[in-house]
Scaffold this active site. Structure first.
Site, PDB file in Angstrom:
ATOM      1  N   ILE A 182       0.789   2.836  -0.724  1.00 21.73           N
ATOM      2  CA  ILE A 182      -0.559   3.143  -0.235  1.00 21.73           C
ATOM      3  C   ILE A 182      -1.423   2.006  -0.790  1.00 21.73           C
ATOM      4  CG2 ILE A 182      -0.927   4.704  -2.219  1.00 21.73           C
ATOM      5  CD1 ILE A 182      -2.884   6.322  -0.594  1.00 21.73           C
ATOM      6  N   SER A 183      -2.285   1.432   0.052  1.00 18.39           N
ATOM      7  CA  SER A 183      -3.026   0.226  -0.354  1.00 18.39           C
ATOM      8  C   SER A 183      -4.076   0.534  -1.414  1.00 18.39           C
ATOM      9  CB  SER A 183      -3.713  -0.401   0.863  1.00 18.39           C
ATOM     10  OG  SER A 183      -2.782  -0.634   1.884  1.00 18.39           O
ATOM     11  N   GLN A 184      -4.564  -0.544  -2.023  1.00 19.43           N
ATOM     12  CA  GLN A 184      -5.628  -0.443  -3.026  1.00 19.43           C
ATOM     13  C   GLN A 184      -6.905   0.073  -2.332  1.00 19.43           C
ATOM     14  OE1 GLN A 184      -6.924  -4.295  -4.295  1.00 19.43           O
ATOM     15  NE2 GLN A 184      -7.277  -3.576  -6.384  1.00 19.43           N
TER      16      GLN A 184
END
Ligand code: SAH
Length: 252
Positions: free
Chosen positions: A97-99
């Site tokens: 899951i991206s930043q």
């Protein structure tokens, strides 16, 4: 049992029940506090990146979505303690899951209108799709790893996002039945923009895509389709995404 023993037993049950309840309430309160702090951190990271973004504050609708969507719902239970840290986290199947600050900046770069229809390639956990669903009328999201796509679709449904459709498959081909899209966001790193996605971008629309070698740093691109059909490309800043993969039987 003596009266004293009964009293002890009742007290023990009461303590155990309240411990379980406060455990959950404590988690909720902690998530809420950390979530509010994360929103402040995102605001600070946006100010840090203002040179690249050309502004020091994001669209208030994007920040409202970041404040609304509870990221701990989208990360595996064993990683929930870190759900509100501003960093990517593993979601299984070798994916991430991206930043959060990057999710916010990429969403802002899409320049979304009030009634937007948007295509996402790389559903992953479903977090970015939920952020888009807070702002847009309809979100179409494609995930190539079946277990991730199924899990994200079920979660988004449970959370009440009835304006998101998730499809399992190779996002290279886009979603021609629903095209054109005013906004396309690709959350996996490709070497080149997939031609079907460029094709499915509406005139005046924007695609946000990390382009560059897999496993190394890429550049985040904004690609705009102008009225005469020509494309304008702009790089924003370096990023690092998991690779854009292809279905073996569809890859050319
Ligand atoms: N947007 C996601 C993060 C995605 S990580 C989130 O908010 O959690 C990138 C995702 O892209 C991974 O789940 C990966 O499986 C997926 N992906 C990679 N190549 C793809 C392709 N060709 N089509 C669709 N999904 C792809």
């Amino acid at each position: 049992m003596t009266d004293n023993k009964i009293l002890q037993a009742v007290l023990l049950v009461a303590i155990m029940t309240s411990a379980t309840c406060t455990g959950n309430a404590d988690d909720e309160a902690r998530y809420a506090t950390e979530h509010a702090q994360l929103v402040r951190v995102i605001e600070a990271r946006v100010r840090d990146a203002s040179y690249f973004l050309g502004k020091s504050e994001l669209d208030p609708r994007v920040m409202a979505a970041m404040a609304q969507v509870r990221r701990h719902e989208f990360v595996p239970e064993y990683m929930r303690w870190a759900a509100y840290e501003n960093r990517p986290l593993p979601i299984g199947e070798g994916q991430t899951i991206s930043q959060p600050s990057l999710v916010a900046m990429m969403t802002d770069l899409l320049n979304l209108s009030a009634d937007c229809r948007v295509l996402e390639i790389g559903t992953g956990s479903g977090y970015q799709a939920a952020i888009l669903a807070e702002i847009c009328d309809s979100v179409y999201s494609i995930e190539i790893v079946e277990p991730l796509g199924l899990r994200a679709a079920a979660l988004l449904e449970r959370l009440g996002y009835d304006n998101v459709e998730v499809r399992i498959g190779d996002g290279f081909a886009g979603w021609p039945e629903q095209a054109p899209f005013e906004a396309i966001i690709v959350t996996a790193a490709a070497e080149e923009p997939p031609p079907p996605l460029v094709e499915q971008l509406a005139v005046g629309g924007r695609m946000i895509i990390p382009l560059g070698p897999a496993g190394r740093t890429q550049d985040l691109y904004v690609i705009k389709k102008t009225a005469d059909g020509s494309m304008i490309e702009e790089t924003i800043f370096p990023v690092r995404f998991v690779p854009f993969t292809r279905d073996e039987d569809q890859a050319d």
